[in-house]
Structures are given as C-alpha cells and as structure tokens.
Design a protein around this motif. Structure first.
Motif, short mmCIF file in Angstrom:
data_model
loop_
_atom_site.label_atom_id
_atom_site.label_comp_id
_atom_site.label_asym_id
_atom_site.label_seq_id
_atom_site.Cartn_x
_atom_site.Cartn_y
_atom_site.Cartn_z
N CYS A 10 0.83 -1.21 0.00
CA CYS A 10 0.00 0.00 0.00
C CYS A 10 0.87 1.26 0.00
O CYS A 10 1.80 1.38 0.77
N GLN A 11 0.56 2.17 -0.92
CA GLN A 11 1.31 3.43 -1.01
C GLN A 11 0.43 4.62 -0.62
O GLN A 11 0.75 5.76 -0.95
N ASN A 12 -0.68 4.35 0.03
CA ASN A 12 -1.57 5.43 0.50
C ASN A 12 -2.06 6.37 -0.61
O ASN A 12 -2.11 7.58 -0.42
N HIS A 13 -2.37 5.80 -1.77
CA HIS A 13 -2.88 6.65 -2.85
C HIS A 13 -4.33 7.07 -2.62
O HIS A 13 -4.80 8.03 -3.22
N GLY A 14 -5.05 6.31 -1.84
CA GLY A 14 -6.41 6.71 -1.49
C GLY A 14 -7.46 6.47 -2.56
O GLY A 14 -8.59 6.93 -2.43
N GLN A 15 -7.14 5.73 -3.61
CA GLN A 15 -8.16 5.45 -4.62
C GLN A 15 -9.27 4.58 -4.03
O GLN A 15 -10.43 4.68 -4.42
N CYS A 16 -8.90 3.72 -3.08
CA CYS A 16 -9.91 2.87 -2.44
C CYS A 16 -10.92 3.72 -1.68
O CYS A 16 -12.11 3.41 -1.65
N CYS A 53 -7.25 -0.06 -6.89
CA CYS A 53 -5.99 0.19 -6.18
C CYS A 53 -4.82 0.11 -7.16
O CYS A 53 -4.61 -0.92 -7.80
N VAL A 55 -1.75 -0.29 -6.83
CA VAL A 55 -0.73 -1.31 -6.56
C VAL A 55 -1.36 -2.66 -6.23
O VAL A 55 -0.68 -3.59 -5.81
S1 SF4 Z 1 -5.79 2.45 -3.19
FE1 SF4 Z 1 -5.95 2.10 -0.98
S2 SF4 Z 1 -4.94 0.14 -0.64
FE2 SF4 Z 1 -4.31 0.84 -2.66
S3 SF4 Z 1 -2.41 1.93 -2.31
FE3 SF4 Z 1 -4.04 3.42 -2.21
S4 SF4 Z 1 -4.58 3.56 -0.04
FE4 SF4 Z 1 -3.38 1.68 -0.32
#
Ligand code: SF4
Lengths: 64, 401
Positions: A10-16, A53, A55
């Motif tokens: 997890c890279q904390n992209h926040g798409q989830c 996500c 990743v």
């Molecule tokens: S989409 Fe969610 S699970 Fe995937 S990298 Fe971002 S924060 Fe982590």
C-alpha cells in the motif's frame, strides 16, 4: 468476506477511499485506515476499490 | 546540527535543461528542493513521495490556458472540466465511476491483441536492419491500442493520432498561437465521441467505452453526457502521446544496456513487467508532476505559501541514490522501491494499467525479435519538460535468428 490490505504494498494513494468511502479513508497523516468487515449493500463498492488500487494491495478473504 | 547550504536554482524552463545533468545531481545531493523560475522543484525520492500525497496540495494545472491568455473557447471549457484538473467531490465522483473501467480485470484480456499488433508492426521493417522507431512502431502501436480499447476502427488511427497531437499543443507554451486549430480539433473529436457513444448505447460491446457508457446510464445519471464526452477526449489526448514517447524512451534506455535487453529477451514472461517499471523509473516521459499549494503550510524547514507551484521531479526521484542502489542502472533482478512516474494520490494516473500492459507487451515482442539495438545520432529529442520524448528515433538492429 473480509477485506485485507497488504500494508507493505500500500502506497496510500487513497483510490480505495474514493471507491468505497464507508470502509476506507486516509487519516490526517495521509495513512490508510480501513474496516475489514462490510455490509452486503457495499459489496460492489468494495469490489471497485479492489479493482482500482494502483498497486493491487487489496484482497477479499472468504473466511472471516 | 545540519549544515545549511544555499538552496540551488535549476533552470527547468530552459530548452537546454537536462534532468539527467551533473547540476541536477549536485543540487539533489545538497538539498531536497531547488528554486526554479516557476515555483520550486522537489528533488529527492522521499520528499517527492510525501508531497505527492500531501493534502495541502492541489493538482494545479487548471489555470494553464488562462496563464497564456486563453480564457474561452472549446479547449478552455473542456480543459477546466477534465478529470486531470478537477478537485474535491466533483473529481472523486467521476474518478469513482471511471476507475473500474481501467482495472487489470478489463485490460488483461486485451494482451493477445496488443501482442498481435506489435508483431505485425515489427514484421513491416524487421528485415531492413533499421527503422524510424517513433513513426513506424511507437505512434501506430500506441494509437491503435487506444482505438482497440475505445472500440474505434483501427483504420482511422492516423486521423485520431493527428487530433490527439493537435489537442496536445494545448499544454505547450505555444497554446495561444495554435488555439484556433486546437479548438477545431476539440470540436471534431467531440462529434466523433458523440457518434461512438450513440453506437455503444445501441449495441454495447465488451470494451472500455461500453463500460463508461454503462457508468453513465446505470448509476442514476451520475456521469452526465457532457462528462462522458469530456472524458473520451481526455483519454484520446492523454493516452496516445504519453505511451508513444514512453516507448521511445524505453527503447533508448535499453539500447544503452544491452546486457539487460538480452536478459529480457531470454525470458520476457519473467522480465517484461519489470523492464517497463525500470524504464519508467530511469527515463520517465513526464519529467515532472506539478502541484499547487492550496493553502500556506509548513513542510520540513520551509513555509510553503499558498499558490506556490511545486514540481515533483520524476527522473530525479527515480534515480535518487538515497533510495536506490546503483540508481542509474536498469537492473531487472533488483528489488526496487516503486517509482513515481505515474504521479500518486488522488490524481494517480488513471491509465497506468493500460500503459504498463502495452509497454510490457511491446518490449516482449521487440526484445525477442531484435538485438544489437542502437539509436542513430540524428534522433530528434524533445526538451525535458512535463512531457518529453523524441519526434524521430532512427534505430539500427540485428534481426534475431
Ligand atoms: S488504493 Fe488504498 S490500498 Fe491501494 S495503495 Fe491506495 S490507499 Fe493503499
């Protein structure tokens, strides 16, 4: 079904959190927080979160 | 106590600026950022990674046409509504609807078609021992892949390619002098997109366009018709030139590391995905990702004022020796931290799974057919900027037996 996030990936992209805000959010430090269990009515949002996500860190685990 | 060195200045607005320069490396060794004529440039991996996801920063390109005196017209109206520059709820709502259409689940089944296309393009020139790679592989491949995904007749690829390049002029510094042509291209692509949407609505297929039309029709009208058309124009604009140039840069990088090209050729199933990642890390098309401070905030020792433009330099972060061993070397067996070439956070590149898949398939096809890859002296490189690459890339090679 239980949500599992691979914390190493997890890279904390926040798409989830965009797809399924009831279960995923980024805290004030930008770190992911999530709830493992979800209601049936949110299942399709959760699937979208898994798909989105960047990743591919989210999996659904059937026991639990 | 840490030693305070003067903050360096990098001339990123100069045509001669090279992100791979000694000057950039020296600046990165001394400091986490540099001053530029357009805001600050962040140099290190750690800081780029943190700032990419910093909630105080917004995307920051919305005002680009206005900065150049373009305040109305089709292009300007389209640009201000693209997913690329939207923020907040409007951004999240559209992103949420379109993300699933670009997931691996949708893209993986297309791989055999990408591969057949790559092989047929290589067939056209493989016996000659040389080709102009940008025009005879990268452009038709990237455009026809996009046509496949959207369900556009591939015979139309040259026209689609022209429209996308013309709209691409909108992000160049010559936007004002080209705006009439750019507006015309937006008008033409709008008509084209409308006819595609109408066709998919009549008979849906298993393609991304049908998925997007579905997102508009099923989810209580949450994606408006205008949003859908805007999005299709964005995909054509953003999907073609980026992939074309990244393919050019990938081949150029591997031509300098023949040992890694041979390793890839010997086992493409194992190495192709890694090859794409390594090329994106050391030679990314988007040399920087730009953000703007939405409010004044503290970061490390600095106060960053509201409105400051912040460029996160991708090649610099991708080759930072503090993060990567032997950072400039493509190493297909190394375990590397993820690069930042697709940006990150809320604005993480929407099309990255497509881009990754098509680069991966292209390098598999190319490496198994060509060896002794060399780039000609007369390649026409673009300056380093938000987007870089080459207009022409003559290559020579030996056909593998
Ligand atoms: S989409 Fe969610 S699970 Fe995937 S990298 Fe971002 S924060 Fe982590």
């Amino acid at each position: 079904m239980r949500i599992l996030v691979d914390r190493v990936r997890c890279q904390n992209h926040g798409q989830c959190a965009i797809s399924a805000p009831t279960n995923f959010e980024l805290d004030a430090d930008g770190e992911l927080r999530y709830r493992e269990s979800f209601d049936d009515e949110d299942a399709s949002d959760i699937e979208d979160a898994v798909d989105s996500c960047p990743v591919q860190a989210i999996t659904l685990d059937s026991d639990g | 106590m840490t030693q305070q060195l003067a903050v360096p200045h990098l001339d990123i607005s100069s045509e001669r600026f090279r992100m791979n320069s000694r000057e950039m490396r020296r600046a990165r060794a001394d400091h986490w950022y540099a001053r530029t004529d357009w805001g600050i440039a962040v140099l290190t991996y750690e800081d780029c990674k943190l700032l990419l996801k910093n909630p105080h920063l917004t995307q920051g390109s919305a005002k680009w046409p206005a900065h150049h005196g373009v305040v109305d017209g089709l292009y300007d109206r389209w640009w201000r509504k693209t997913l690329l520059v939207l923020e907040g709820d409007e951004h999240n709502r559209i992103r949420r609807l379109v993300n699933p259409a670009f997931s691996p689940r949708r893209i993986e089944p297309l791989r055999p078609r990408f591969r057949a296309l790559a092989d047929s393009l290589v067939d056209e020139w493989v016996d000659d021992g040389r080709t102009e790679f940008a025009g005879r592989f990268a452009a038709p491949y990237s455009t026809r892949v996009l046509c496949m995904m959207l369900g556009i007749d591939e015979h139309d690829w040259e026209e689609v390619y022209q429209l996308s390049s013309t709209i691409g002029l909108g992000i160049g510094i010559t936007i004002k002098e080209n705006i009439a042509r750019i507006d015309d291209a937006v008008a033409e692509l709008t008509r084209y997109a409308e006819s595609l949407v109408a066709a998919r609505r009549r008979s849906p297929r298993d393609d991304i366009l049908s998925a997007l039309v579905g997102a508009r029709d099923e989810d209580d009208g949450r994606l408006s018709d205008q949003e859908l058309i805007n999005l299709i124009i964005l995909l054509v604009f953003a999907g073609i030139d980026t992939t074309r140039n990244q393919l050019v840069l990938t081949v150029a990088s591997f031509s300098e590391q023949p040992d890694q090209w041979e390793k890839l050729a010997a086992d493409p199933d194992r190495y192709a995905a890694k090859a794409a990642e390594e090329a994106l890390r050391v030679n990314p098309i988007a040399r920087w990702v730009s953000r703007e401070a939405g409010e004044t905030f503290r970061y490390r020792e600095r106060t960053i004022e509201k409105g400051t433009t912040i460029h996160l330099l991708t090649l610099s972060s991708g080759t930072d020796p503090a993060e990567y061993d032997d950072p400039d070397r493509i190493d297909l067996d190394a375990d590397r931290s993820p690069h930042l070439a697709f940006g990150g956070g809320m604005h993480h590149c929407l099309g990255h799974f497509v881009a990754r898949a098509d680069i991966d398939v292209a390098v598999s096809a190319l490496s198994t057919r060509l060896t002794d890859l060399r780039v000609g002296e007369d390649a026409e490189w673009l300056p380093d900027s938000g987007n870089t690459g080459a207009n022409t890339l003559p290559i020579t090679f030996t056909r593998r037996p």
